[in-house]
Scaffold this active site. Sequence first.
Site, PDB file in Angstrom:
ATOM      1  CG  HIS A   1      17.116 -21.782 -15.526  1.00 47.13           C
ATOM      2  ND1 HIS A   1      16.264 -22.759 -15.076  1.00 47.13           N
ATOM      3  CD2 HIS A   1      17.058 -20.791 -14.594  1.00 47.13           C
ATOM      4  CE1 HIS A   1      15.721 -22.377 -13.923  1.00 47.13           C
ATOM      5  NE2 HIS A   1      16.192 -21.191 -13.617  1.00 47.13           N
TER       6      HIS A   1
ATOM      7  CG  HIS B   1      11.663 -20.289 -15.203  1.00 43.29           C
ATOM      8  ND1 HIS B   1      12.672 -19.345 -15.107  1.00 43.29           N
ATOM      9  CD2 HIS B   1      12.163 -21.285 -15.957  1.00 43.29           C
ATOM     10  CE1 HIS B   1      13.727 -19.772 -15.766  1.00 43.29           C
ATOM     11  NE2 HIS B   1      13.450 -20.940 -16.293  1.00 43.29           N
TER      12      HIS B   1
ATOM     13  CB  CYS C   1       6.668 -19.969 -21.153  1.00 44.21           C
ATOM     14  SG  CYS C   1       6.210 -21.053 -22.531  1.00 44.21           S
TER      15      CYS C   1
ATOM     16  CD  GLU D   1       7.027 -25.133 -15.616  1.00 43.14           C
ATOM     17  OE1 GLU D   1       6.022 -25.816 -15.897  1.00 43.14           O
ATOM     18  OE2 GLU D   1       8.102 -25.199 -16.257  1.00 43.14           O
TER      19      GLU D   1
ATOM     20  CB  THR E   1       6.198 -26.895 -19.300  1.00 40.43           C
ATOM     21  OG1 THR E   1       7.265 -26.027 -18.898  1.00 40.43           O
ATOM     22  CG2 THR E   1       4.854 -26.299 -18.903  1.00 40.43           C
TER      23      THR E   1
ATOM     24  CB  CYS F   1       6.335 -27.073 -23.432  1.00 37.81           C
ATOM     25  SG  CYS F   1       8.112 -27.027 -23.681  1.00 37.81           S
TER      26      CYS F   1
ATOM     27  CB  SER G   1      18.647 -25.561 -18.113  1.00 39.90           C
ATOM     28  OG  SER G   1      17.765 -25.928 -19.159  1.00 39.90           O
TER      29      SER G   1
ATOM     30  CB  SER H   1      17.199 -21.433 -21.955  1.00 44.07           C
ATOM     31  OG  SER H   1      17.471 -22.538 -21.154  1.00 44.07           O
TER      32      SER H   1
END
Length: 319
Positions: free
Chosen positions: A52, A85, A107, A137, A176, A206, A234, A278
């Site tokens: 994103h 995603h 990811c 995601e 995440t 994450c 994002s 990102s």
Amino acid sequence: MPEPKPNPKPALRVLIAAPRGFCAGVDRAIQIVELALERFGSPVYVRHEIVHNRFVVERLKQLGAVFVDELDEVPDDRPVVFSAHGVPKSVPAAARDRSLTFVDATCPLVSKVHRQAERLIEEGRHILFIGHAGHPEVIGTFGQVPAGSMTLIETVEEANAVKIGNPSNIAFLTQTTLSVDDTAAVVDALKARFPDIRAPRSEDICYATSNRQAAVKAIAGECDRMLVIGAPNSSNSLRLAEVAERMGVPARLIERADDIDWDWLGQPSTLGLTAGASAPELLVREVLDALRERFDVTEEIADHTPERMTFKLPRELVA
């Protein structure tokens, strides 16, 4: 000797958060598109934005990537890359049915959540998934399991209201890129209602999301304003602005230097600056250059622990 002329620009200390910007998953996804272009030539198709960030997407377009919303927009004779995603299982299945060449840039930390979801369903558990409706995601993770086997939870209120047929046989997972604090509150609410709920073996949020939020918290107390570089879609970038606001620091999410609202910024003595996972470092420098045109800027990088996480690239691109 003549006295030096006073600097007409107001002084501005810019406290730059660290870590910030690209995470290992984003770096890997971008490399995958670049390597696919080297391997297959252009055009290489990418289903949804690879990450994103409009700047990243536009640069990859210039190299020969074509971004599409759905798989049926990809010609039979061209390769396609799936975004970082993650995608529902139905997408690679459809690609195989058409004999498309595809590379999955999901990811690895998102893939880990996918595998957890599959195992929990195999155990016969119902999953409460903490995340934001409509985020790619979330769509990708729900697409790993049979319909109806997972329930989305967005807020503490929903956690307190959700009805479960067999409360002794449930588990939770999370997106995440969520707010660490918000997610902890939702998890606490679920555990209070369902003491036997199965938690993930390790936290799903994450490392990069957690680290960037912690970095904002570390500098916010010294800042009059905070700028967060990232896209409006994002999730992890939006969370950074929220973290600052909750600590009492007015914050704005911007995509590039041109988006700075100078009236809103005013003349702070200390400005915090960070970037979502990102957003490339080039955009951080661009914002600093814009600030220097109006202020006498002193840059200060916050103390931090360097991130050393790396992820392997797909074998089909490095063989």
